[in-house]
Design an enzyme around this catalytic site. Structure first.
Site, PDB file in Angstrom:
ATOM      1  N   GLU A  22      -7.771  -0.313 -10.583  1.00 51.54           N
ATOM      2  CA  GLU A  22      -6.760  -0.159  -9.533  1.00 51.54           C
ATOM      3  C   GLU A  22      -7.122  -1.028  -8.334  1.00 51.54           C
ATOM      4  OE1 GLU A  22      -5.261   3.076  -6.285  1.00 51.54           O
ATOM      5  OE2 GLU A  22      -5.860   3.880  -8.245  1.00 51.54           O
ATOM      6  N   SER A  43     -10.959   1.134   0.926  1.00 54.36           N
ATOM      7  CA  SER A  43     -11.055   1.419   2.359  1.00 54.36           C
ATOM      8  C   SER A  43     -10.484   2.808   2.609  1.00 54.36           C
ATOM      9  CB  SER A  43     -10.273   0.371   3.155  1.00 54.36           C
ATOM     10  OG  SER A  43     -10.760  -0.926   2.908  1.00 54.36           O
ATOM     11  N   ASP A  87      -8.578   8.118  -3.627  1.00 52.02           N
ATOM     12  CA  ASP A  87      -8.030   7.501  -4.838  1.00 52.02           C
ATOM     13  C   ASP A  87      -9.109   7.344  -5.911  1.00 52.02           C
ATOM     14  OD1 ASP A  87      -5.679   7.326  -3.430  1.00 52.02           O
ATOM     15  OD2 ASP A  87      -5.870   5.187  -3.003  1.00 52.02           O
ATOM     16  N   THR A 107       0.845  -1.186   0.000  1.00 50.94           N
ATOM     17  CA  THR A 107       0.000   0.000   0.000  1.00 50.94           C
ATOM     18  C   THR A 107       0.887   1.245   0.000  1.00 50.94           C
ATOM     19  OG1 THR A 107      -1.915   1.024   1.076  1.00 50.94           O
ATOM     20  CG2 THR A 107      -0.169   0.205   2.522  1.00 50.94           C
ATOM     21  N   GLU A 108       0.340   2.361  -0.485  1.00 51.82           N
ATOM     22  CA  GLU A 108       1.046   3.641  -0.520  1.00 51.82           C
ATOM     23  C   GLU A 108       2.341   3.573  -1.333  1.00 51.82           C
ATOM     24  OE1 GLU A 108      -0.350   6.360   0.629  1.00 51.82           O
ATOM     25  OE2 GLU A 108      -2.045   5.246   1.469  1.00 51.82           O
ATOM     26  N   LYS A 159     -12.094   1.602  -9.287  1.00 52.19           N
ATOM     27  CA  LYS A 159     -11.569   1.246  -7.968  1.00 52.19           C
ATOM     28  C   LYS A 159     -12.641   0.396  -7.308  1.00 52.19           C
ATOM     29  CE  LYS A 159      -8.570   1.944  -4.453  1.00 52.19           C
ATOM     30  NZ  LYS A 159      -7.123   1.651  -4.501  1.00 52.19           N
ATOM     31  N   LYS A 200       0.076   3.523  -6.715  1.00 54.75           N
ATOM     32  CA  LYS A 200      -0.840   2.937  -7.703  1.00 54.75           C
ATOM     33  C   LYS A 200      -1.763   3.984  -8.313  1.00 54.75           C
ATOM     34  CE  LYS A 200      -2.672  -0.141  -4.973  1.00 54.75           C
ATOM     35  NZ  LYS A 200      -1.869   0.154  -3.756  1.00 54.75           N
ATOM     36  N   THR A 201      -2.286   4.872  -7.491  1.00 53.15           N
ATOM     37  CA  THR A 201      -3.206   5.883  -8.011  1.00 53.15           C
ATOM     38  C   THR A 201      -2.473   6.876  -8.900  1.00 53.15           C
ATOM     39  OG1 THR A 201      -4.588   5.668  -6.035  1.00 53.15           O
ATOM     40  CG2 THR A 201      -4.915   7.623  -7.383  1.00 53.15           C
TER      41      THR A 201
END
Length: 225
Positions: free
Chosen positions: A117, A43, A56, A13-14, A39, A17-18
């Site tokens: 995504e 969460s 996102d 995560t982080e 998407k 990707k976005t």
């Protein structure tokens, strides 16, 4: 109209990707293609007058071809920034593969491209019986892996890449430089280029240039005519 679909996942995560997904959408639209982001599960959503909204998913909505409502872009939105299957259970629901498929197929029916995504990494669970790897492999979508260039990325990238390649097509990977810049960045990039089972599509710096775009039509056609 039947869209081409590309699934964007990450080593964690982080990892960007976005950032990469929106760049893909802008690049495709700049090339005259209709392109929409999806998407399916998010969460860490914030409650507002119109319901739960994810940062996102909103970025994907803004970068894609206009005309799609938020719920079309993000059918499953959960408040807590926790694993999706846990967030869904807390909300008293279950992520349903049929809902994911229907959401994608509605976008694909009216677009040239759908950029899907994921959330977190390749094997993130969506329910007790489903994870992203299962869903994407069943659909047969090619995958683009975003590698967050930071300490530990070589192991994470190689594990992710080989796991993806074992289930579906891995069309390439993106080296996304994260702050602070990784010590021995060039050496780590060289190591990954030598060992990854797919080509390096782009190396992205830390400068969030507003004109940063990627046009997958330039490299995607090699493996997905």
């Amino acid at each position: 109209m039947t869209a081409r679909t590309l699934f964007v996942t990450g080593t964690d995560t982080e990892v960007g990707k976005t950032r990469i997904s929106t760049a893909l959408l802008r690049g495709l639209r700049g090339a005259g293609q209709s392109a929409v982001g999806y998407k399916p599960v998010a969460s860490g959503c914030v409650a507002g007058a119109e319901g739960l909204r994810n940062e996102d998913a909103l970025a994907l909505q803004a970068a894609g071809t206009p005309g799609w409502g938020y719920d079309a872009i993000n059918p499953y939105a959960f408040g807590p920034a926790i694993a999706p299957h846990i967030a869904a259970a807390d909300a008293g629901t279950t992520v349903d593969r049929a809902v994911l498929d229907a959401g994608h197929d509605a976008l694909a029916a009216a677009s040239d491209w759908v950029v899907v995504e994921g959330a977190g990494g390749w094997y993130v669970p969506l329910s007790d019986t489903l994870d992203f790897a299962d869903w994407v492999a069943a659909r047969g979508w090619p995958v683009l892996l975003v590698v967050g260039m930071r300490l530990g990325c070589v192991n994470h990238a190689l594990l992710s890449a080989h796991a993806i390649a074992a289930r579906t097509g891995l069309v390439g990977w993106i080296a996304n430089t994260l702050p602070p810049e990784q010590p021995r960045l060039a050496a780590n990039l060289a190591c990954l280029e030598a060992r990854m089972p797919a080509p390096l599509v782009a190396r992205v710096g830390m400068d969030p240039a507003p004109d940063f775009t990627l046009n997958p039509a330039l490299w995607f056609a090699r493996t997905y005519p």
